[in-house]
Scaffold this active site. Structure first.
Site, mmCIF file in Angstrom:
data_model
loop_
_atom_site.group_PDB
_atom_site.id
_atom_site.type_symbol
_atom_site.label_atom_id
_atom_site.label_comp_id
_atom_site.label_asym_id
_atom_site.label_seq_id
_atom_site.Cartn_x
_atom_site.Cartn_y
_atom_site.Cartn_z
ATOM 1 C CG ASN A 258 40.639 79.427 36.463
ATOM 2 O OD1 ASN A 258 40.240 80.221 35.605
ATOM 3 N ND2 ASN A 258 41.174 79.820 37.601
ATOM 4 C CB CYS B 18 35.311 59.655 22.655
ATOM 5 S SG CYS B 18 34.827 59.399 20.939
ATOM 6 N NE ARG C 245 45.477 76.562 27.681
ATOM 7 C CZ ARG C 245 44.152 76.717 27.775
ATOM 8 N NH1 ARG C 245 43.410 76.660 26.692
ATOM 9 N NH2 ARG C 245 43.583 76.934 28.932
ATOM 10 C CG HIS D 251 34.548 77.649 31.123
ATOM 11 N ND1 HIS D 251 35.102 78.900 31.138
ATOM 12 C CD2 HIS D 251 33.207 77.844 30.981
ATOM 13 C CE1 HIS D 251 34.146 79.814 31.021
ATOM 14 N NE2 HIS D 251 32.994 79.202 30.933
ATOM 15 N N GLY E 81 39.380 87.401 40.199
ATOM 16 C CA GLY E 81 40.304 87.164 39.079
ATOM 17 C C GLY E 81 39.628 86.781 37.787
ATOM 18 C CB THR E 82 36.577 86.157 36.397
ATOM 19 O OG1 THR E 82 35.920 86.079 35.126
ATOM 20 C CG2 THR E 82 35.588 86.601 37.459
HETATM 21 P P1 OAD Z 1 40.438 86.784 31.610
HETATM 22 O O1 OAD Z 1 41.789 86.645 31.013
HETATM 23 O O2 OAD Z 1 39.344 87.289 30.739
HETATM 24 O O3 OAD Z 1 40.493 87.739 32.884
HETATM 25 C C1 OAD Z 1 41.440 87.565 33.893
HETATM 26 C C2 OAD Z 1 41.142 88.586 34.966
HETATM 27 O O4 OAD Z 1 42.047 88.358 36.038
HETATM 28 C C3 OAD Z 1 41.340 90.035 34.528
HETATM 29 O O5 OAD Z 1 40.205 90.790 34.936
HETATM 30 C C4 OAD Z 1 42.596 90.485 35.291
HETATM 31 O O6 OAD Z 1 42.529 91.858 35.679
HETATM 32 C C5 OAD Z 1 42.552 89.587 36.495
HETATM 33 N N1 OAD Z 1 43.856 89.284 37.110
HETATM 34 C C6 OAD Z 1 45.048 89.062 36.514
HETATM 35 N N2 OAD Z 1 45.967 88.710 37.411
HETATM 36 C C7 OAD Z 1 45.352 88.722 38.630
HETATM 37 C C8 OAD Z 1 45.766 88.428 39.968
HETATM 38 N N3 OAD Z 1 47.011 88.039 40.250
HETATM 39 N N4 OAD Z 1 44.861 88.536 40.959
HETATM 40 C C9 OAD Z 1 43.581 88.924 40.696
HETATM 41 N N5 OAD Z 1 43.142 89.211 39.462
HETATM 42 C C10 OAD Z 1 43.993 89.096 38.437
HETATM 43 O O7 OAD Z 1 40.068 85.346 32.242
HETATM 44 P P2 OAD Z 1 38.639 84.787 32.649
HETATM 45 O O8 OAD Z 1 37.765 85.848 33.198
HETATM 46 O O9 OAD Z 1 38.890 83.584 33.484
HETATM 47 O O10 OAD Z 1 36.841 80.282 28.565
HETATM 48 O O11 OAD Z 1 38.077 84.327 31.250
HETATM 49 C C11 OAD Z 1 36.844 83.660 31.199
HETATM 50 C C12 OAD Z 1 36.867 82.621 30.100
HETATM 51 O O12 OAD Z 1 37.314 83.214 28.883
HETATM 52 C C13 OAD Z 1 37.860 81.492 30.313
HETATM 53 O O13 OAD Z 1 37.374 80.480 31.179
HETATM 54 C C14 OAD Z 1 38.048 80.975 28.932
HETATM 55 C C15 OAD Z 1 38.185 82.277 28.187
HETATM 56 O O14 OAD Z 1 37.823 82.250 26.860
HETATM 57 C C16 OAD Z 1 36.905 79.179 27.779
HETATM 58 O O15 OAD Z 1 37.966 78.775 27.318
HETATM 59 C C17 OAD Z 1 35.596 78.532 27.559
#
Ligand code: OAD
Length: 249
Positions: A107, A132, A75, A124, A192-193
């Site tokens: 992110n 380490c 990644r 995160h 975007g979350t």
């Molecule tokens: P998700 O994959 O859960 O959600 C991504 C969001 O982005 C969804 O609601 C989509 O609808 C939206 N989306 C996709 N493409 C988009 C675009 N071009 N413009 C706007 N929105 C868009 O990702 P996160 O919410 O970031 O944690 O996930 C939160 C955490 O879960 C991450 O930081 C990670 C994961 O497990 C860890 O690894 C600790």
């Protein structure tokens, strides 16, 4: 192909012009238009293909450190090849135009800093940083013989990515600063979350409880959508530049 023009409510435009304190919380969707996969997309999301508990937890690292190291190395390399998109750059513009702007991101891809954002809280961690697992010493170089996980030059512990795994606490300084910013802002953007991972997901509510207006920008509805004051549905890389132009252009 040109962007779909968005319609922003005039009262939101006026509110943003008059608001000195803005916060934006971002998630994987903001980097989607840079070519990075989100986590929860049913078809292409990382968690649709890999089990978080087998790759992103301290137990997984204990069980099979090499598998976890290799997955993050893959990644890390993937992320190195991508560039910020127009959404990232629009957030840089907002920071320049607003007197108090805090960018809180879930992110780990470093793209906000790469684009030029300064005041960034990384809840995160950051996949480009390696530390380490035992003594927490950060390192920028390591011997990667591809046979085993590289070790710390200080204490010989195993090296790991400086990201937060499931079951681990968030970096306290980043979380405290995020909560403080959320509690004292005029407008809170959730961009975007999916808003399902805590404690990040509760920041919008912390802001709302203190009187902030909550604005969601997302390609799809989320659990926050019915509770947000304004919802702009679509891609952040298309919406954010238009928002900057409409409010501060
Ligand atoms: P998700 O994959 O859960 O959600 C991504 C969001 O982005 C969804 O609601 C989509 O609808 C939206 N989306 C996709 N493409 C988009 C675009 N071009 N413009 C706007 N929105 C868009 O990702 P996160 O919410 O970031 O944690 O996930 C939160 C955490 O879960 C991450 O930081 C990670 C994961 O497990 C860890 O690894 C600790």
């Amino acid at each position: 192909m040109s962007d779909r023009p968005i319609e922003l409510p005039l009262e939101l435009v006026s509110l943003l012009r008059a608001s000195p304190r803005l916060v934006a919380l971002t998630g994987a969707g903001v980097s989607q238009e840079s070519g990075l996969r989100t986590f929860r997309d049913a078809q292409t999301g990382l968690w649709a293909q890999y089990k978080p508990t087998e790759l992103a937890s301290p137990e997984a690292f204990q069980r099979d450190p090499k598998l976890v190291w290799d997955w993050y190395a893959w990644r890390r390399e993937a992320v190195k090849g991508v560039r910020p998109n127009r959404g990232h750059y629009a957030l840089v513009e907002i920071e320049k135009r607003v007197s108090h702007f805090t960018l809180i991101t879930q992110n780990v891809d470093n793209l906000h800093r790469f684009a030029g954002s300064q005041n960034v809280l990384e809840l995160h961690g950051n996949i480009q940083r390696v530390r380490c697992a035992d003594c927490y010493t950060f390192t920028e170089t390591w011997d990667d013989d591809s046979e085993s996980v590289p070790r710390c030059k200080v204490c010989d512990g195993l090296l790991r990515p400086d990201v937060v795994w499931f079951g681990e606490s968030l970096p306290r300084d980043q979380l405290e600063a995020a909560v403080t910013a959320a509690r004292s802002c005029d407008v809170f953007f959730s961009i975007g979350t999916s808003g399902v991972v805590q404690p990040a997901a509760s920041l919008a509510f912390a802001a709302r409880n203190r009187g902030a207006v909550v604005v969601e920008i997302n390609a799809e509805p989320t659990p926050l959508t019915p509770k947000a004051d304004y919802v702009v549905q679509g891609k952040s890389g298309e919406i954010l530049p238009q928002l900057v132009e409409a409010v501060w252009g």
